[in-house]
Design an enzyme around this catalytic site. Structure first.
Site, short mmCIF file in Angstrom:
data_model
loop_
_atom_site.label_atom_id
_atom_site.label_comp_id
_atom_site.label_asym_id
_atom_site.label_seq_id
_atom_site.Cartn_x
_atom_site.Cartn_y
_atom_site.Cartn_z
N ASN A 186 40.92 12.00 10.01
CA ASN A 186 40.53 11.58 8.65
C ASN A 186 39.28 12.33 8.20
OD1 ASN A 186 39.20 9.96 10.61
ND2 ASN A 186 38.75 8.36 9.12
N ILE A 187 39.26 12.63 6.92
CA ILE A 187 38.15 13.39 6.32
C ILE A 187 37.71 12.64 5.06
CG2 ILE A 187 37.42 15.62 5.36
CD1 ILE A 187 39.89 16.86 6.83
N GLU A 188 36.55 12.02 5.14
CA GLU A 188 36.07 11.22 4.00
C GLU A 188 35.21 12.07 3.07
OE1 GLU A 188 34.35 7.71 5.78
OE2 GLU A 188 36.34 6.99 6.38
N ASN A 189 34.84 11.48 1.95
CA ASN A 189 34.08 12.20 0.93
C ASN A 189 33.13 11.23 0.26
OD1 ASN A 189 33.71 13.43 -1.98
ND2 ASN A 189 34.56 15.05 -0.72
N ALA A 190 31.99 11.75 -0.22
CA ALA A 190 31.02 10.92 -0.94
C ALA A 190 31.67 10.26 -2.15
CB ALA A 190 29.83 11.76 -1.36
N TYR A 204 34.46 8.39 -2.73
CA TYR A 204 35.31 7.71 -1.75
C TYR A 204 36.81 7.93 -1.90
CZ TYR A 204 31.07 5.05 -0.45
OH TYR A 204 29.82 4.68 -0.04
N CYS A 259 43.56 10.60 4.96
CA CYS A 259 43.90 9.98 6.25
C CYS A 259 44.28 11.04 7.28
CB CYS A 259 45.07 9.02 6.07
SG CYS A 259 44.65 7.47 5.26
N GLU A 313 46.85 11.02 9.26
CA GLU A 313 48.29 11.33 9.22
C GLU A 313 48.58 12.38 8.15
OE1 GLU A 313 46.77 8.40 9.15
OE2 GLU A 313 48.08 6.76 9.78
N CYS A 323 50.37 6.16 4.08
CA CYS A 323 50.80 7.05 5.17
C CYS A 323 52.18 6.68 5.68
CB CYS A 323 49.77 7.06 6.28
SG CYS A 323 48.32 8.06 5.82
#
Ligand code: THU
Length: 132
Positions: A44-48, A50, A55, A57, A93
């Site tokens: 998973n790669i989140e971001n400021a 949101y 995800c 997957e 997902c």
């Protein structure tokens, strides 16, 4: 040589270590075996901002498609801990997996313990949306 479930699970756990999840603190890794027996991984790669987060997957599926994979033979998803519920794929997902799944696709989920569970896409997404 075919890749064992144990190796697939280890790959998902390893991918999880690279999760970029500063905002939720919830790391997830995913590993896919495609129709050609090849493995693809994602985290998973989140971001400021949101909603822009991805995800694990989705990342693994993107890697599979990029390499020409057509179908998910098996996918392992690693997330959560013994204190937190194991990460089963989120609703979005499940739809993403269904796109590349058939009745033989195996979805394996586990937390950071040795326990794991196994599902079909029909179990995770009954009456899922299809365009055909
Ligand atoms: N997450 C996944 O990567 N896969 C799922 O199936 C459920 C949730 C991620 C998204 C977000 O970065 C974090 O877990 C908390 O929701």
């Amino acid at each position: 040589m075919s890749i064992s479930d144990d190796d697939l699970i280890d790959a998902a756990k390893h991918a999880r270590e690279n999760a970029y999840c500063h905002y939720s603190g919830y790391s997830v890794g995913a590993a896919i075996i495609d129709d050609q027996g090849r493995m693809h991984v994602g985290c998973n790669i989140e971001n400021a901002a949101y909603p822009l987060g991805n995800c694990a997957e989705a990342a693994a599926i993107a890697a599979m498609v990029l390499q020409g994979g057509k179908r998910i033979d098996r996918i392992a998803v690693a997330g959560g801990s013994v204190d937190v519920t194991p990460c089963t794929p989120c609703g979005g997902c499940r739809q993403r997996i269904q796109e590349f799944a058939d009745e033989n696709t195996v979805i394996i989920t586990m937390d950071d313990s040795r326990d794991w569970q196994q599902y079909s896409i029909a179990e995770l997404l009954p009456a899922g949306f299809h365009l055909d």
